[in-house]
Design a protein around this motif. Sequence first.
Motif, mmCIF file in Angstrom:
data_model
loop_
_atom_site.group_PDB
_atom_site.id
_atom_site.type_symbol
_atom_site.label_atom_id
_atom_site.label_comp_id
_atom_site.label_asym_id
_atom_site.label_seq_id
_atom_site.Cartn_x
_atom_site.Cartn_y
_atom_site.Cartn_z
ATOM 1 N N ASN A 1 0.947 -1.260 0.034
ATOM 2 C CA ASN A 1 -0.040 0.060 0.031
ATOM 3 C C ASN A 1 1.005 1.128 -0.041
ATOM 4 O OD1 ASN A 1 -1.971 1.976 0.426
ATOM 5 N ND2 ASN A 1 -2.871 1.037 2.286
ATOM 6 N N GLU A 2 1.098 2.085 -0.938
ATOM 7 C CA GLU A 2 1.710 3.315 -1.275
ATOM 8 C C GLU A 2 1.224 4.317 -0.552
ATOM 9 O OE1 GLU A 2 2.287 3.834 -5.282
ATOM 10 O OE2 GLU A 2 3.548 1.972 -5.656
ATOM 11 N N SER A 3 0.061 4.429 -0.009
ATOM 12 C CA SER A 3 -0.571 5.313 0.654
ATOM 13 C C SER A 3 -0.790 4.885 2.164
ATOM 14 C CB SER A 3 -1.702 6.074 -0.086
ATOM 15 O OG SER A 3 -2.792 4.885 -0.117
ATOM 16 N N LEU A 4 0.012 3.888 2.691
ATOM 17 C CA LEU A 4 -0.520 3.174 3.848
ATOM 18 C C LEU A 4 -0.530 4.532 4.984
ATOM 19 C CD1 LEU A 4 -0.865 0.786 5.764
ATOM 20 C CD2 LEU A 4 1.804 0.571 5.992
ATOM 21 N N ASN A 5 0.307 5.289 5.001
ATOM 22 C CA ASN A 5 0.627 6.105 6.323
ATOM 23 C C ASN A 5 -0.651 7.212 6.237
ATOM 24 O OD1 ASN A 5 1.307 7.808 3.963
ATOM 25 N ND2 ASN A 5 2.481 9.144 5.297
ATOM 26 N N THR B 1 1.252 9.242 11.873
ATOM 27 C CA THR B 1 1.703 8.469 10.600
ATOM 28 C C THR B 1 2.763 9.353 9.591
ATOM 29 O OG1 THR B 1 -0.122 8.910 9.398
ATOM 30 C CG2 THR B 1 -0.162 6.972 10.726
ATOM 31 N N LYS C 1 8.000 6.554 1.303
ATOM 32 C CA LYS C 1 8.339 5.053 1.083
ATOM 33 C C LYS C 1 8.683 4.838 2.520
ATOM 34 C CE LYS C 1 10.839 1.998 -1.802
ATOM 35 N NZ LYS C 1 11.918 1.974 -2.942
ATOM 36 N N LYS D 1 8.596 5.858 5.592
ATOM 37 C CA LYS D 1 7.372 5.834 6.517
ATOM 38 C C LYS D 1 6.384 4.702 6.296
ATOM 39 C CE LYS D 1 7.010 10.890 7.333
ATOM 40 N NZ LYS D 1 8.094 11.247 6.418
ATOM 41 N N ASN D 2 6.036 4.418 5.136
ATOM 42 C CA ASN D 2 5.280 3.284 4.920
ATOM 43 C C ASN D 2 5.956 1.794 5.439
ATOM 44 O OD1 ASN D 2 2.960 5.027 4.024
ATOM 45 N ND2 ASN D 2 3.550 4.727 1.898
ATOM 46 N N ALA E 1 4.470 -0.540 7.859
ATOM 47 C CA ALA E 1 3.983 -1.855 7.496
ATOM 48 C C ALA E 1 4.823 -3.074 8.445
ATOM 49 C CB ALA E 1 4.468 -2.064 6.134
#
Length: 516
Positions: A100-104, A136, A146, A148-149, A153
């Motif tokens: 998920n590239e927009s996880l944060n 986040t 990237k 941060k995610n 994760a």
Amino acid sequence: MTSSQQRAALQRQIWQIANDVRGAVDGWDFKQYVLGTLFYRFISENFATYIEGGDDSIHYAKLDDAVITPEIKDDAVRTKGYFIYPSQLFATVVATASTNESLNTDLAGTFAAIESSANGYPSEQDIKGLFADFDTTSNRLGNTVKDKNARLADVLKGVAKLEFGDFEDSKIDLFGDAYEFLISNYAATAGKSGGEFFTPQHVSKLIAQLAMHKQSSVNKIYDPACGSGSLLLQAKKHFDAHIIEDGFFGQEINHTTYNLARMNMFLHNINYDKFDIQLGNTLIAPHFGDDKPFDAIVSNPPYSVKWIGSDDPTLINDDRFAPAGVLAPKSKADFAFVLHALSYLSAKGRAAIVCFPGIFYRSGAEQKIRQYLVDNNYVETVISLAPNLFFGTTIAVNILVLSKHKTDTNTQFIDASGLFKKETNNNTLTDQHIEDIMQAFDSKADVAHFAKSVSFEAIAANDYNLSVSSYIEARDNREAVDIAKLNAELKTTVDKIDRLRADIDAIVAEIEGEAA
């Protein structure tokens, strides 16, 4: 594997995960992410279990958000205090966390949605801001989105690996224990700051037992400086739930710790309608004036902190402080917390408060407050503990037990300074130590070098000194010496030396005679 072994294995696993995923980030700074993720998993599984209601044909995580009707949501929020859509569940989010590239930003949106689900409901203040410290977007997670995610994760997947078993199979305690284990470890490694919000479980157990002693039921339990809620939760852990009728109340000045306390309540399955944790300064902006009195009060307030005191002329007329006729010193607020607790205490209840030992013998305003407490027969017991029991300080603190239903005018003193077990960096109280203290507290019998009940007249004559060492003679651990036996041994030794000297003189004389 026994349950205790399983718990120990789980604790080792969670601490390893907590250290692995933080990377180069300081553990104290990173604690919010691990604790927050554990909380997120807990409320997700708790909520899904509630919705499924034991029906094996329902798998809430697999449902589409669109099938959730307003009626379902309204009923759930009124019962649980919050709402989580299937797409927002921990299990759903963790499944795609690595890709998920927009996880944060997705996580931030999920947390905001969970909090806002309570808006307009009785639980709003209990849910609001729970995830405020789970930032986040913080650079502590990495300099790029990237990075941060990836870190987020790792945290999500790490917590997902923890094996708590089926939620409904009494695994609630495992969640709560894991959370407190993490808090205690972070406190232990944080130095002085750690001790400000967490009271070690072994001390909490003693304090809870003192406050709840021989109470078949209490209306409410209260901690005016509750930190992460560890003292309140010990009362729940060691006493049947029905004994505490109307729930758990606490106030905390630190915003992060206030959030920890609320999370801790949920994690120990205390529903929003059974606890009330408020943010603010207890001494100058107290909550729960309309909820007092409380049958049980437990507290480990900060030691000798500064407060406004006499700089606020209205405080001397405050119902909490006015009866003593004097305010606690501005540089030492200890007795301000004591008087606050006393004013919130019911006629049948007890307050057990951890105190800095200096307040029991210093002169000035503190002596006048001690006189007020003793003259009005509020001091039941003063207990001195061993040093190095708390995180961040090695001092030997005392526990002050206040009561408004004493049957005599004596004050009990217990010297428990010799009761401790050495463990790594800190000392601990064992269950046997706690039992020994509680037996003495219950019986009020005098025990040489350990417990003594002192009359009001004797305390008054001693300038209202409440220091334990003033009334209990320390045990003399020096080896007893038998003087008669020692003198006999010395005489024998001297006789041997005299004979040896005579023999040497004879040998020397013989040698000199031969030489001549």
